[in-house]
Design an enzyme around this catalytic site. Structure first.
Site, PDB file in Angstrom:
ATOM      1  N   ASP A 216      56.403 -21.979  75.878  1.00  0.00           N
ATOM      2  CA  ASP A 216      56.961 -20.877  75.086  1.00  0.00           C
ATOM      3  C   ASP A 216      58.022 -20.138  75.884  1.00  0.00           C
ATOM      4  OD1 ASP A 216      55.462 -21.420  72.816  1.00  0.00           O
ATOM      5  OD2 ASP A 216      53.768 -20.219  73.504  1.00  0.00           O
TER       6      ASP A 216
ATOM      7  N   LYS B 296      53.314 -28.553  74.499  1.00  0.00           N
ATOM      8  CA  LYS B 296      53.560 -28.065  73.142  1.00  0.00           C
ATOM      9  C   LYS B 296      54.918 -27.368  73.113  1.00  0.00           C
ATOM     10  CE  LYS B 296      51.659 -24.244  71.137  1.00  0.00           C
ATOM     11  NZ  LYS B 296      52.653 -23.563  70.292  1.00  0.00           N
TER      12      LYS B 296
ATOM     13  N   ASP C   4      54.951 -27.848  67.480  1.00  0.00           N
ATOM     14  CA  ASP C   4      54.225 -26.814  66.729  1.00  0.00           C
ATOM     15  C   ASP C   4      55.176 -26.117  65.763  1.00  0.00           C
ATOM     16  OD1 ASP C   4      52.259 -25.062  65.944  1.00  0.00           O
ATOM     17  OD2 ASP C   4      52.315 -23.850  67.771  1.00  0.00           O
TER      18      ASP C   4
ATOM     19  N   LYS D  34      54.296 -25.466  62.412  1.00  0.00           N
ATOM     20  CA  LYS D  34      53.515 -24.727  61.389  1.00  0.00           C
ATOM     21  C   LYS D  34      54.244 -24.734  60.049  1.00  0.00           C
ATOM     22  CE  LYS D  34      51.167 -21.644  64.654  1.00  0.00           C
ATOM     23  NZ  LYS D  34      51.938 -21.823  65.900  1.00  0.00           N
TER      24      LYS D  34
ATOM     25  N   ASP E 256      55.584 -25.222  52.794  1.00  0.00           N
ATOM     26  CA  ASP E 256      56.601 -25.192  51.726  1.00  0.00           C
ATOM     27  C   ASP E 256      56.036 -25.978  50.552  1.00  0.00           C
ATOM     28  OD1 ASP E 256      59.089 -25.032  50.297  1.00  0.00           O
ATOM     29  OD2 ASP E 256      60.158 -24.954  52.192  1.00  0.00           O
TER      30      ASP E 256
ATOM     31  N   THR F 200      59.236 -30.790  49.967  1.00  0.00           N
ATOM     32  CA  THR F 200      60.009 -30.380  51.142  1.00  0.00           C
ATOM     33  C   THR F 200      59.241 -30.686  52.425  1.00  0.00           C
ATOM     34  OG1 THR F 200      61.045 -28.665  49.825  1.00  0.00           O
ATOM     35  CG2 THR F 200      61.193 -28.409  52.205  1.00  0.00           C
TER      36      THR F 200
ATOM     37  N   THR G 146      45.089 -17.646  65.567  1.00  0.00           N
ATOM     38  CA  THR G 146      44.122 -17.012  66.487  1.00  0.00           C
ATOM     39  C   THR G 146      44.524 -15.589  66.863  1.00  0.00           C
ATOM     40  OG1 THR G 146      45.283 -18.106  68.286  1.00  0.00           O
ATOM     41  CG2 THR G 146      43.256 -19.133  67.524  1.00  0.00           C
TER      42      THR G 146
ATOM     43  N   GLY H  53      49.452 -21.123  77.052  1.00  0.00           N
ATOM     44  CA  GLY H  53      50.859 -20.785  77.253  1.00  0.00           C
ATOM     45  C   GLY H  53      51.039 -19.812  78.389  1.00  0.00           C
ATOM     46  N   ARG H  54      51.078 -18.507  78.025  1.00  0.00           N
ATOM     47  CA  ARG H  54      51.423 -17.473  79.007  1.00  0.00           C
ATOM     48  C   ARG H  54      50.619 -17.494  80.293  1.00  0.00           C
ATOM     49  NH1 ARG H  54      51.498 -13.209  74.213  1.00  0.00           N
ATOM     50  NH2 ARG H  54      50.074 -14.842  73.491  1.00  0.00           N
TER      51      ARG H  54
HETATM   52  O1  C5P Z   1      50.540 -17.802  75.483  1.00  0.00           O
HETATM   53  P1  C5P Z   1      49.372 -18.300  74.690  1.00  0.00           P
HETATM   54  O2  C5P Z   1      48.375 -19.071  75.556  1.00  0.00           O
HETATM   55  O3  C5P Z   1      48.724 -17.225  73.855  1.00  0.00           O
HETATM   56  O4  C5P Z   1      50.011 -19.386  73.696  1.00  0.00           O
HETATM   57  C1  C5P Z   1      49.304 -19.937  72.621  1.00  0.00           C
HETATM   58  C2  C5P Z   1      50.194 -20.845  71.858  1.00  0.00           C
HETATM   59  O5  C5P Z   1      49.480 -21.396  70.784  1.00  0.00           O
HETATM   60  C3  C5P Z   1      51.435 -20.173  71.270  1.00  0.00           C
HETATM   61  O6  C5P Z   1      52.481 -21.119  71.406  1.00  0.00           O
HETATM   62  C4  C5P Z   1      51.101 -19.969  69.811  1.00  0.00           C
HETATM   63  O7  C5P Z   1      52.235 -20.086  68.990  1.00  0.00           O
HETATM   64  C5  C5P Z   1      50.134 -21.117  69.541  1.00  0.00           C
HETATM   65  N1  C5P Z   1      49.190 -20.932  68.457  1.00  0.00           N
HETATM   66  C6  C5P Z   1      48.298 -19.884  68.372  1.00  0.00           C
HETATM   67  N2  C5P Z   1      47.437 -19.795  67.312  1.00  0.00           N
HETATM   68  C7  C5P Z   1      47.439 -20.720  66.359  1.00  0.00           C
HETATM   69  C8  C5P Z   1      48.327 -21.802  66.445  1.00  0.00           C
HETATM   70  C9  C5P Z   1      49.183 -21.885  67.517  1.00  0.00           C
HETATM   71  O8  C5P Z   1      48.273 -19.041  69.260  1.00  0.00           O
HETATM   72  N3  C5P Z   1      46.560 -20.649  65.372  1.00  0.00           N
END
Ligand code: C5P
Length: 233
Positions: A15, A37, A65, A67, A70, A74, A120, A212-213
């Site tokens: 991200d 991802k 990812d 998501k 539509d 499409t 989430t 991610g973070r």
């Molecule tokens: O930084 P963090 O660990 O919170 O990143 C979680 C990743 O998972 C983000 O890229 C977010 O877009 C993705 N995500 C999420 N919840 C979902 C689907 C995807 O947090 N239900």
């Protein structure tokens, strides 16, 4: 090719705003991480080109990812177009018509369609604000997961807190559960609300965790990734 030793249960969410920064992180993680991802935040910053490069030149697995949501026609066309890239996972929202259309679009390829149950980062108050019908969060997630599996989804995205309930559904047999909302003990929660640690997520039945973070924003991403991998092993 990916290092045979690499544990692909860990998916790192790149991200960051552009492909250059994403490649820098992937290179710093090296053989420790084999699955990435790429999401909407990088779409206009060369995300698809990076997906290709990580796949073709670095042998990594790729989760795109998007998501998607539509009308069916499409979604089907979008997924058919994306299927030309060598991707492993693609997300769509878990509504029946969307999942069915995505599976049509991916027909004849190895692309796995993962259905988003409920983000989430949302809790019951957020669902109220979005006019989503009453009901306990877990009950709604399980219902959406079962419907997505019935529509043909190869897997679902859910909170680690709901993974156990989804794994217990007969519909989930042979399907994937992928959980974001994963936070190693002591790390910043950020905007996530329904979280668990990496080992809890796997113990609850997740096949893959998305982080991610806690990795990409760590002073040393490779050390953060290795700490998670050793927690898993
Ligand atoms: O930084 P963090 O660990 O919170 O990143 C979680 C990743 O998972 C983000 O890229 C977010 O877009 C993705 N995500 C999420 N919840 C979902 C689907 C995807 O947090 N239900």
């Amino acid at each position: 090719m990916p290092n045979a030793q690499t544990d692909d249960r860990l998916i790192v969410a790149l991200d960051v705003p552009n492909a250059l920064k994403g490649l820098e992180i992937a290179e710093s993680l090296g053989s420790a991480v084999s699955f990435y991802k790429i999401g909407l935040g990088m779409l206009t910053g060369g995300g698809l080109a990076l997906a290709n490069e990580l796949k073709q030149e670095h042998g990594k697995r790729i989760f795109l990812d998007m998501k998607l949501f539509d009308i069916g026609n499409t979604v089907e066309n979008a997924v058919r177009g994306l299927s030309q890239f060598d991707l492993d996972f693609l997300t769509v929202h878990g509504d029946t018509h969307v999942v069915r259309a995505a599976k049509e679009g991916a027909a004849g390829t190895d692309l796995k369609i993962l259905a988003v149950t409920i983000l989430t980062s949302l809790n019951r108050a957020d669902l109220d604000a979005g006019l989503i019908r009453n009901g306990d969060m877990e009950e709604l997630v399980l219902e959406r997961a079962a419907k997505a599996f019935d529509a043909g989804a190869d897997g679902v995205i859910a909170s680690p807190q709901e993974a156990r309930g989804i794994r217990a559904l007969s519909e989930s047999k042979g399907r994937l559960i992928v959980t974001p909302g994963v936070r190693p003990t002591g790390s910043d929660v950020g905007d996530q609300k329904r979280i668990a640690t990496p080992s809890q997520a796997i113990a609850n039945g997740a096949d893959h965790i998305v982080v991610g973070r806690p990795i990409v924003k760590a002073p040393s991403p490779v050390e953060a990734a290795q700490a998670i991998l050793s927690e898993l092993s």
